[in-house]
Design an enzyme around this catalytic site. Sequence first.
Site, PDB file in Angstrom:
ATOM      1  N   SER A   1      17.095  51.998  73.246  1.00  0.00           N
ATOM      2  CA  SER A   1      15.788  51.586  72.709  1.00  0.00           C
ATOM      3  C   SER A   1      14.961  52.835  72.447  1.00  0.00           C
ATOM      4  CB  SER A   1      15.076  50.719  73.755  1.00  0.00           C
ATOM      5  OG  SER A   1      13.729  50.500  73.392  1.00  0.00           O
TER       6      SER A   1
ATOM      7  N   TYR B   1      11.994  49.237  82.618  1.00  0.00           N
ATOM      8  CA  TYR B   1      12.777  49.135  81.361  1.00  0.00           C
ATOM      9  C   TYR B   1      13.078  50.541  80.839  1.00  0.00           C
ATOM     10  CZ  TYR B   1      14.085  47.499  76.638  1.00  0.00           C
ATOM     11  OH  TYR B   1      14.750  47.240  75.460  1.00  0.00           O
TER      12      TYR B   1
HETATM   13  P1  NDP Z   1      17.692  38.814  72.769  1.00  0.00           P
HETATM   14  O1  NDP Z   1      16.900  38.329  73.934  1.00  0.00           O
HETATM   15  O2  NDP Z   1      17.664  38.055  71.511  1.00  0.00           O
HETATM   16  O3  NDP Z   1      19.220  39.020  73.197  1.00  0.00           O
HETATM   17  C1  NDP Z   1      19.621  39.418  74.476  1.00  0.00           C
HETATM   18  C2  NDP Z   1      21.062  39.020  74.656  1.00  0.00           C
HETATM   19  O4  NDP Z   1      21.525  39.487  75.945  1.00  0.00           O
HETATM   20  C3  NDP Z   1      21.275  37.507  74.635  1.00  0.00           C
HETATM   21  O5  NDP Z   1      22.375  37.227  73.807  1.00  0.00           O
HETATM   22  C4  NDP Z   1      21.584  37.174  76.068  1.00  0.00           C
HETATM   23  O6  NDP Z   1      22.489  36.069  76.102  1.00  0.00           O
HETATM   24  C5  NDP Z   1      22.274  38.445  76.531  1.00  0.00           C
HETATM   25  N1  NDP Z   1      22.303  38.547  77.979  1.00  0.00           N
HETATM   26  C6  NDP Z   1      21.242  38.624  78.820  1.00  0.00           C
HETATM   27  N2  NDP Z   1      21.659  38.637  80.092  1.00  0.00           N
HETATM   28  C7  NDP Z   1      23.025  38.562  80.057  1.00  0.00           C
HETATM   29  C8  NDP Z   1      24.026  38.521  81.048  1.00  0.00           C
HETATM   30  N3  NDP Z   1      23.717  38.553  82.353  1.00  0.00           N
HETATM   31  N4  NDP Z   1      25.315  38.449  80.662  1.00  0.00           N
HETATM   32  C9  NDP Z   1      25.634  38.402  79.355  1.00  0.00           C
HETATM   33  N5  NDP Z   1      24.723  38.446  78.356  1.00  0.00           N
HETATM   34  C10 NDP Z   1      23.435  38.514  78.722  1.00  0.00           C
HETATM   35  O7  NDP Z   1      17.175  40.309  72.542  1.00  0.00           O
HETATM   36  P2  NDP Z   1      17.579  41.471  71.510  1.00  0.00           P
HETATM   37  O8  NDP Z   1      18.590  41.032  70.548  1.00  0.00           O
HETATM   38  O9  NDP Z   1      16.311  42.040  71.048  1.00  0.00           O
HETATM   39  O10 NDP Z   1      18.217  42.526  72.538  1.00  0.00           O
HETATM   40  C11 NDP Z   1      19.480  43.128  72.382  1.00  0.00           C
HETATM   41  C12 NDP Z   1      19.400  44.558  72.898  1.00  0.00           C
HETATM   42  O11 NDP Z   1      18.522  45.310  72.078  1.00  0.00           O
HETATM   43  C13 NDP Z   1      18.879  44.704  74.313  1.00  0.00           C
HETATM   44  O12 NDP Z   1      19.663  45.647  75.011  1.00  0.00           O
HETATM   45  C14 NDP Z   1      17.479  45.239  74.118  1.00  0.00           C
HETATM   46  O13 NDP Z   1      17.038  46.000  75.223  1.00  0.00           O
HETATM   47  C15 NDP Z   1      17.671  46.073  72.883  1.00  0.00           C
HETATM   48  N6  NDP Z   1      16.447  46.371  72.127  1.00  0.00           N
HETATM   49  C16 NDP Z   1      15.709  45.379  71.557  1.00  0.00           C
HETATM   50  C17 NDP Z   1      14.548  45.682  70.876  1.00  0.00           C
HETATM   51  C18 NDP Z   1      13.676  44.620  70.291  1.00  0.00           C
HETATM   52  O14 NDP Z   1      12.532  44.948  69.888  1.00  0.00           O
HETATM   53  N7  NDP Z   1      14.091  43.370  70.199  1.00  0.00           N
HETATM   54  C19 NDP Z   1      14.105  47.061  70.720  1.00  0.00           C
HETATM   55  C20 NDP Z   1      14.953  48.034  71.336  1.00  0.00           C
HETATM   56  C21 NDP Z   1      16.076  47.688  72.000  1.00  0.00           C
HETATM   57  P3  NDP Z   1      22.516  34.887  77.208  1.00  0.00           P
HETATM   58  O15 NDP Z   1      21.108  34.647  77.657  1.00  0.00           O
HETATM   59  O16 NDP Z   1      23.121  33.744  76.448  1.00  0.00           O
HETATM   60  O17 NDP Z   1      23.421  35.392  78.286  1.00  0.00           O
END
Ligand code: NDP
Length: 255
Positions: free
Chosen positions: A149, A162
């Site tokens: 990030s 974070y």
């Molecule tokens: P979302 O919340 O849309 O996606 C997060 C994903 O992580 C979901 O698919 C969730 O699936 C999965 N997840 C969470 N916990 C678990 C677990 N214990 N096991 C398996 N899967 C898990 O957020 P984003 O798409 O935004 O995030 C994706 C990445 O991008 C993250 O690492 C985030 O830190 C990073 N990021 C995002 C930014 C933003 O502005 N959105 C900016 C910078 C970085 P489920 O709940 O079904 O398990």
Amino acid sequence: MTLKLTGTVAIVTGASSGIGEATAKELAAHGATVAVVARRKERLDTLVTEIESAGGAAFAIAADITDRAQAEQAVQGVVDRCGRLDILINNAGLMLLGHVVDTDVEEWERMIAVNQNGLLYMTKAALPHLLTSARDDLRGVADIVNISSIAGRQAWANFAAYNMTKFGVNGFTEALRQEVTKLQVRVGVLEPGAVATELVSQNSQKVQDDLAASDGAAIPVPLQPVDIAESIAFMVTRPARSSIAELWAMPTSQV
Ligand code: NDP
């Protein structure tokens, strides 16, 4: 038609929403068979149907990657089914914000478990298979892309834990890159700015309100998940000689 990733097998964690979902579609469109991993199985099944309807190949693995055994089984399940693994996208993550003094330690533990432990478990389990694929003739290279990030580069009040997880991801990525790059495994980090996903919604309404009201929080036009998915696809479709070690992808409207 032969596409750049035809014959390859990819794992995308956190594929049930946001960046991971878009990345799975993008890699499948480039010809990869994509194993989509997350906990919400029904969402993964819908995604698999969408990818298949578009002519791609994907399958779902429901797993909680904070559980080491489940992470290891996910990787082994992919290799058992497909016979190889070429690409690991460590995308699953949580962003739980708040002042240190107000935050429950359990929230930190939950976030560290996904953002750091889950990434470590998946990487450790996948690496032997990636090293094997890197040696064969298909592409002569294998890939790990870790989704960090902007919070892995810059620290802000409210983001302390974070920030810690994402600074850690950056450090781990670069150290691992140095260990395996000469073995043809490319390890890169991608650091998005704000992307319109469900990420913030994991926080309490108060934290979301505080964030929206904070200085510098206004980002009129955030990135869309497809923007990051395309960047990831760029990283893993370079010629075997070329390794993108770091990519910082920002909305134009975010300072
Ligand atoms: P979302 O919340 O849309 O996606 C997060 C994903 O992580 C979901 O698919 C969730 O699936 C999965 N997840 C969470 N916990 C678990 C677990 N214990 N096991 C398996 N899967 C898990 O957020 P984003 O798409 O935004 O995030 C994706 C990445 O991008 C993250 O690492 C985030 O830190 C990073 N990021 C995002 C930014 C933003 O502005 N959105 C900016 C910078 C970085 P489920 O709940 O079904 O398990």
